[in-house]
Scaffold this active site. Sequence first.
Site, short mmCIF file in Angstrom:
data_model
loop_
_atom_site.label_atom_id
_atom_site.label_comp_id
_atom_site.label_asym_id
_atom_site.label_seq_id
_atom_site.Cartn_x
_atom_site.Cartn_y
_atom_site.Cartn_z
N GLU A 175 0.76 -1.43 -0.07
CA GLU A 175 -0.11 -0.20 0.06
C GLU A 175 0.84 1.41 0.02
O GLU A 175 0.31 2.24 -0.59
CB GLU A 175 -0.80 0.00 1.08
CG GLU A 175 -2.02 -0.93 1.17
CD GLU A 175 -3.09 -0.82 -0.12
OE1 GLU A 175 -3.50 0.26 -0.29
OE2 GLU A 175 -3.07 -1.70 -1.04
N TRP A 189 2.13 1.56 -3.66
CA TRP A 189 0.99 2.15 -4.53
C TRP A 189 1.12 3.59 -4.51
O TRP A 189 0.98 4.38 -5.52
CB TRP A 189 -0.20 1.86 -4.11
CG TRP A 189 -0.86 0.57 -4.79
CD1 TRP A 189 -1.02 -0.76 -4.07
CD2 TRP A 189 -1.35 0.41 -5.97
NE1 TRP A 189 -1.54 -1.61 -4.97
CE2 TRP A 189 -1.91 -0.98 -6.20
CE3 TRP A 189 -1.38 1.33 -6.93
CZ2 TRP A 189 -2.34 -1.30 -7.42
CZ3 TRP A 189 -2.10 0.90 -8.41
CH2 TRP A 189 -2.44 -0.58 -8.38
N TRP A 232 -20.40 11.08 -21.66
CA TRP A 232 -20.90 11.13 -20.33
C TRP A 232 -22.35 11.58 -20.43
O TRP A 232 -22.59 12.25 -20.90
CB TRP A 232 -19.93 11.88 -19.30
CG TRP A 232 -18.40 11.44 -19.41
CD1 TRP A 232 -17.55 12.10 -19.87
CD2 TRP A 232 -18.19 10.07 -18.54
NE1 TRP A 232 -16.23 11.33 -19.60
CE2 TRP A 232 -16.71 10.27 -18.94
CE3 TRP A 232 -18.81 8.98 -17.95
CZ2 TRP A 232 -15.93 9.03 -18.15
CZ3 TRP A 232 -18.01 8.20 -17.51
CH2 TRP A 232 -16.46 8.29 -17.57
N ASN A 237 -11.40 2.58 2.17
CA ASN A 237 -10.98 2.50 0.74
C ASN A 237 -11.71 1.51 -0.18
O ASN A 237 -11.90 1.95 -1.34
CB ASN A 237 -9.64 2.03 0.79
CG ASN A 237 -8.37 2.96 1.75
OD1 ASN A 237 -8.89 3.96 1.54
ND2 ASN A 237 -7.20 2.30 1.88
N TRP A 284 -15.56 10.96 -14.44
CA TRP A 284 -14.83 10.87 -13.27
C TRP A 284 -13.99 12.02 -12.62
O TRP A 284 -14.05 11.94 -11.61
CB TRP A 284 -13.65 9.87 -13.48
CG TRP A 284 -12.41 10.35 -14.71
CD1 TRP A 284 -12.73 9.99 -16.08
CD2 TRP A 284 -11.29 11.14 -14.27
NE1 TRP A 284 -11.42 10.81 -16.48
CE2 TRP A 284 -10.81 11.37 -15.55
CE3 TRP A 284 -10.75 11.56 -13.31
CZ2 TRP A 284 -9.51 12.07 -15.75
CZ3 TRP A 284 -9.57 12.18 -13.27
CH2 TRP A 284 -9.09 12.64 -14.47
N TRP A 319 -9.28 7.41 -9.28
CA TRP A 319 -10.52 7.83 -9.97
C TRP A 319 -10.33 7.39 -11.75
O TRP A 319 -11.32 6.61 -12.17
CB TRP A 319 -10.69 9.25 -9.94
CG TRP A 319 -11.70 9.40 -8.93
CD1 TRP A 319 -11.31 10.11 -7.53
CD2 TRP A 319 -13.07 9.42 -8.70
NE1 TRP A 319 -12.57 10.12 -6.89
CE2 TRP A 319 -13.53 9.78 -7.55
CE3 TRP A 319 -14.04 8.97 -9.91
CZ2 TRP A 319 -14.92 9.64 -7.07
CZ3 TRP A 319 -15.36 8.72 -9.20
CH2 TRP A 319 -15.91 8.97 -8.00
#
Length: 428
Positions: A253, A256, A284, A319, A337, A360
């Site tokens: 993590e 990341w 969209w 999360n 997004w 996102w």
Amino acid sequence: MNIFWFRRDLRLEDNVGLYHALNSTEEVLPIFIFDEAILSQLPKDDARVTFIHELLSTLQKQLNLQGKSLAVFHGNPLEVFKNILAENSISAVYTNHDYEPYARKRDKELNQLFKEHSIEFKTSKDQVIFEKSEVVKDDGLPYVVYTPYSRKWKEKFKTISLIDYPSENKLDKITNHSYPFLSLSDIGFEASKIKVPPFDVSDHLISNYEGTRNFPAVKGTSMLGAYLRFGAVSIRKMVAKAIESKNETFWNELIWREFFMQILWHFPHTIQKSFKEKYDAIQWNNDETDFKNWCEGKTGYPMVDAGMRELNATGHMHNRVRMVVASFLCKHLLIDWRWGETYFAQKLFDYEQASNVGNWQWAAGSGVDAAPYFRIFNPTEQIKKFDKDWKYIKKWVPEVETSTYTQPIVDHKEARERCLRIYKEAVG
């Protein structure tokens, strides 16, 4: 005299740039600048501003014990520095790297000012283990997939030593000055009702991390995000803790976070544009009523609504639930997004631009290492997997099993089919 400029490193301990400043031959003026360009976009009770001020107050108390103090300014950093330079003879300005596009532009302008005054601008790597192009493919190109990046990161990590920078041991080098320590009201803000909870990297949490981190009703995450974001803790100490605990998942993590930071460094356009360019052709729906219902947690999908209400009430969202609500916005509601990313940027106390944009875009299918666009979270199935007793949902959506609860604003099957059709038209 030299200056040390606190930014995303709000601690006295193991602070690389501060350590180098305090080990120079000159006395050091420690400063922090509340940037009016950033603050002008925020509500007057923004939780992050309150949190930053609390961290600065902690620094101030630590310095006061040594008979020293922190200088806190509010304004345009360029103008603040011009005023400081007009009043003092400065040899060098020390600080730590910041990788976001706005910060890079600001630092470039400031470096020009310092050059005009023959002042050295000395910056250090502090908030990551590896930055910029330190972990790249063998051909020198950046990684855009996490797994090979993390593999190379770990290989490279074996070749270095985690050095401690005991900056807290040389505070006597800090100069006495007459600059103020501004209060929240001095900068036009008030204390937020939302408080950032303490982080938890106890042996118990880390040893159970893999088994508990995906369940929002369980306190199974570290809450480190905001502390890493503002540098209240040392990333070197957190990585050392992860390795000592032998918990690969917790360590991953932390990697990341650096993966997304190097993506933003190499591809700064991803703040506004899809990493995979063809995804910008998606038509969209961008229905404002649907977006409002999503923001307020009134979609009729319990896990989505619980997540959004948790965010609005606390400035935090679990999360796992972040993935569910993001997928729902992009795939079920067909809302861009960027709308969701902006809303999270306004609300999350642990907002980190690189990770927020990266995650996102992952949810939308348009980013690096993204889920294929035909992967669409079923928000009802997610409950069965991660909140089967409905503890998390009932905490945030108490009316969920009553007649007053909102009817679903879209049908899952129809929304899924519409999403697949629209995405296929855009990206093939």
